[in-house]
Design an enzyme around this catalytic site. Structure first.
Site, PDB file in Angstrom:
ATOM      1  N   SER A 195       0.860  -1.191   0.000  1.00 21.89           N
ATOM      2  CA  SER A 195       0.000   0.000   0.000  1.00 21.89           C
ATOM      3  C   SER A 195       0.889   1.232   0.000  1.00 21.89           C
ATOM      4  CB  SER A 195      -0.860   0.020   1.264  1.00 21.89           C
ATOM      5  OG  SER A 195      -1.523   1.264   1.390  1.00 21.89           O
ATOM      6  N   TYR A 218      -1.922  -0.642  10.438  1.00 22.87           N
ATOM      7  CA  TYR A 218      -2.060  -1.028   9.026  1.00 22.87           C
ATOM      8  C   TYR A 218      -0.855  -0.544   8.229  1.00 22.87           C
ATOM      9  CZ  TYR A 218      -3.780  -1.184   4.227  1.00 22.87           C
ATOM     10  OH  TYR A 218      -3.902  -1.428   2.882  1.00 22.87           O
ATOM     11  N   LYS A 249       2.100  -2.705   6.236  1.00 25.35           N
ATOM     12  CA  LYS A 249       2.373  -2.594   4.799  1.00 25.35           C
ATOM     13  C   LYS A 249       3.819  -2.167   4.534  1.00 25.35           C
ATOM     14  CE  LYS A 249      -1.621  -3.914   3.195  1.00 25.35           C
ATOM     15  NZ  LYS A 249      -1.753  -5.110   2.358  1.00 25.35           N
TER      16      LYS A 249
HETATM   17  P1  NAI Z   1     -11.613  -6.509   0.458  1.00 26.58           P
HETATM   18  O1  NAI Z   1     -12.060  -6.425   1.880  1.00 26.58           O
HETATM   19  O2  NAI Z   1     -12.556  -6.183  -0.644  1.00 26.58           O
HETATM   20  O3  NAI Z   1     -11.033  -7.987   0.190  1.00 26.58           O
HETATM   21  C1  NAI Z   1     -10.204  -8.595   1.134  1.00 26.58           C
HETATM   22  C2  NAI Z   1      -9.992 -10.045   0.775  1.00 26.58           C
HETATM   23  O4  NAI Z   1      -9.073 -10.609   1.725  1.00 26.58           O
HETATM   24  C3  NAI Z   1     -11.261 -10.889   0.850  1.00 26.58           C
HETATM   25  O5  NAI Z   1     -11.231 -11.856  -0.182  1.00 26.58           O
HETATM   26  C4  NAI Z   1     -11.124 -11.596   2.200  1.00 26.58           C
HETATM   27  O6  NAI Z   1     -11.813 -12.846   2.262  1.00 26.58           O
HETATM   28  C5  NAI Z   1      -9.626 -11.800   2.250  1.00 26.58           C
HETATM   29  N1  NAI Z   1      -9.113 -12.028   3.587  1.00 26.58           N
HETATM   30  C6  NAI Z   1      -9.256 -11.285   4.714  1.00 26.58           C
HETATM   31  N2  NAI Z   1      -8.629 -11.864   5.745  1.00 26.58           N
HETATM   32  C7  NAI Z   1      -8.068 -13.006   5.264  1.00 26.58           C
HETATM   33  C8  NAI Z   1      -7.308 -14.042   5.847  1.00 26.58           C
HETATM   34  N3  NAI Z   1      -6.982 -14.036   7.136  1.00 26.58           N
HETATM   35  N4  NAI Z   1      -6.906 -15.074   5.045  1.00 26.58           N
HETATM   36  C9  NAI Z   1      -7.239 -15.108   3.727  1.00 26.58           C
HETATM   37  N5  NAI Z   1      -7.966 -14.152   3.137  1.00 26.58           N
HETATM   38  C10 NAI Z   1      -8.378 -13.131   3.901  1.00 26.58           C
HETATM   39  O7  NAI Z   1     -10.299  -5.589   0.395  1.00 26.58           O
HETATM   40  P2  NAI Z   1      -9.506  -4.881  -0.820  1.00 26.58           P
HETATM   41  O8  NAI Z   1      -9.768  -3.435  -0.725  1.00 26.58           O
HETATM   42  O9  NAI Z   1      -9.746  -5.586  -2.077  1.00 26.58           O
HETATM   43  O10 NAI Z   1      -8.007  -5.094  -0.329  1.00 26.58           O
HETATM   44  C11 NAI Z   1      -7.184  -6.132  -0.832  1.00 26.58           C
HETATM   45  C12 NAI Z   1      -5.744  -5.834  -0.475  1.00 26.58           C
HETATM   46  O11 NAI Z   1      -5.354  -4.583  -1.030  1.00 26.58           O
HETATM   47  C13 NAI Z   1      -5.461  -5.732   1.019  1.00 26.58           C
HETATM   48  O12 NAI Z   1      -4.211  -6.304   1.314  1.00 26.58           O
HETATM   49  C14 NAI Z   1      -5.417  -4.229   1.245  1.00 26.58           C
HETATM   50  O13 NAI Z   1      -4.644  -3.888   2.354  1.00 26.58           O
HETATM   51  C15 NAI Z   1      -4.757  -3.776  -0.048  1.00 26.58           C
HETATM   52  N6  NAI Z   1      -4.960  -2.382  -0.355  1.00 26.58           N
HETATM   53  C16 NAI Z   1      -6.231  -1.913  -0.576  1.00 26.58           C
HETATM   54  C17 NAI Z   1      -6.425  -0.559  -0.880  1.00 26.58           C
HETATM   55  C18 NAI Z   1      -7.773  -0.004  -1.132  1.00 26.58           C
HETATM   56  O14 NAI Z   1      -7.890   1.254  -1.239  1.00 26.58           O
HETATM   57  N7  NAI Z   1      -8.832  -0.807  -1.277  1.00 26.58           N
HETATM   58  C19 NAI Z   1      -5.288   0.366  -0.920  1.00 26.58           C
HETATM   59  C20 NAI Z   1      -4.011  -0.239  -0.657  1.00 26.58           C
HETATM   60  C21 NAI Z   1      -3.871  -1.562  -0.397  1.00 26.58           C
END
Ligand code: NAI
Length: 242
Positions: A137, A150, A154
């Site tokens: 991130s 968080y 990251k």
């Molecule tokens: P989201 O909440 O839509 O999806 C998260 C996914 O991670 C889901 O599939 C969930 O089941 C899975 N997950 C959660 N805990 C888990 C675990 N213990 N084991 C296996 N799977 C697990 O989130 P999003 O926004 O798609 O984020 C995905 C990644 O991108 C994360 O690592 C987040 O930190 C990173 N990110 C997101 C940003 C954003 O603005 N949405 C910005 C920067 C990074």
């Protein structure tokens, strides 16, 4: 093509877009999520080359099971996309609002998760001369992000990326992407951040999950790139401390 990817956190948001993009490009994909059986199966449904595996990547045992099941099903493993992550909005100045439980959980999922999966996948990736892409991130680059734990997790992912690239080369490439604000179920309600990004980030628009999928797909074919991070943030990383 007979290449196989494991994408963690692929039942939703960015991971889902990455998995769908790789499927479109002809990859076979194991999609993972946690406590997301219904959603994950729906994403995988209709794609003959996809399976969904529910597993908690914060557990080394579960991560190994996840990798083993992937290889058992597809016969090989060429790429791991460590995308699973959690976040919560906590004002950085409100130190007391960070409870120990959240600190431990965010480190376990966001930082130890990629380590667990990388370690479990190493032997398979050695065989395939494969690669690992970690989803970090912008919060790990500038003094910013949804909460201090968080952002620290990251920043750890970025250093893990560099260390693993050094330790696993020349056989396995390891890179990271660093999204800024991406509109997903996790962040859709973060109104202040959305407004800021739309008004102030150089690209003047919100990031979409497909923007990250585009870069992950590109990185997979960049054979002389390892140990690096690509911000996917519309320039948000230039506005320090945001
Ligand atoms: P989201 O909440 O839509 O999806 C998260 C996914 O991670 C889901 O599939 C969930 O089941 C899975 N997950 C959660 N805990 C888990 C675990 N213990 N084991 C296996 N799977 C697990 O989130 P999003 O926004 O798609 O984020 C995905 C990644 O991108 C994360 O690592 C987040 O930190 C990173 N990110 C997101 C940003 C954003 O603005 N949405 C910005 C920067 C990074």
């Amino acid at each position: 093509m007979n290449r196989v990817a494991l994408v963690t956190g692929a039942s939703s948001g960015i991971g889902k877009a990455i998995a769908l993009r790789l499927l479109e490009e002809g990859w076979k994909v194991a999609l993972n999520g946690f406590n997301s059986l219904e959603a994950g199966r729906q994403v995988a449904a209709g794609h003959g080359q996809a399976i969904y595996l529910d597993a908690d990547v914060s557990s080394a045992t579960e991560a190994k099971r996840l990798v083993d099941l992937t290889v058992e099903h597809f016969g090989r493993l060429d790429a791991v996309v460590n995308n699973a992550g959690i976040a919560r909005q906590i004002d950085h100045s409100d130190l007391d609002a960070v409870d120990d439980e959240f600190w431990d959980l965010v480190m376990a999922v966001n930082l130890k998760g990629p380590w667990n999966v990388a370690r479990a996948a190493r032997a398979h990736l050695l065989r395939s001369q494969g690669q690992i892409i970690n989803n970090a991130s912008v919060a790990g680059i500038t003094a910013s992000g949804s909460s201090i734990p968080y952002a620290v997790s990251k920043a750890g992912v970025l250093h893990l990326t560099r260390l693993l690239a050094k330790a696993l080369g020349p056989d396995i490439r390891v890179n990271a992407v660093a999204p800024g604000y991406i509109d997903t179920p996790l962040t859709h309600d973060w109104t202040a951040v959305r407004d800021f990004v739309a008004e102030k980030a150089p690209a003047r628009r919100l990031g979409q999950p497909e923007d990250v999928a585009e870069v992950v797909h590109g990185l997979l074919s960049m054979s002389y790139v390892t140990g690096t991070v690509i911000p996917v943030a519309g320039g948000l990383q230039l506005l320090s401390g945001t």
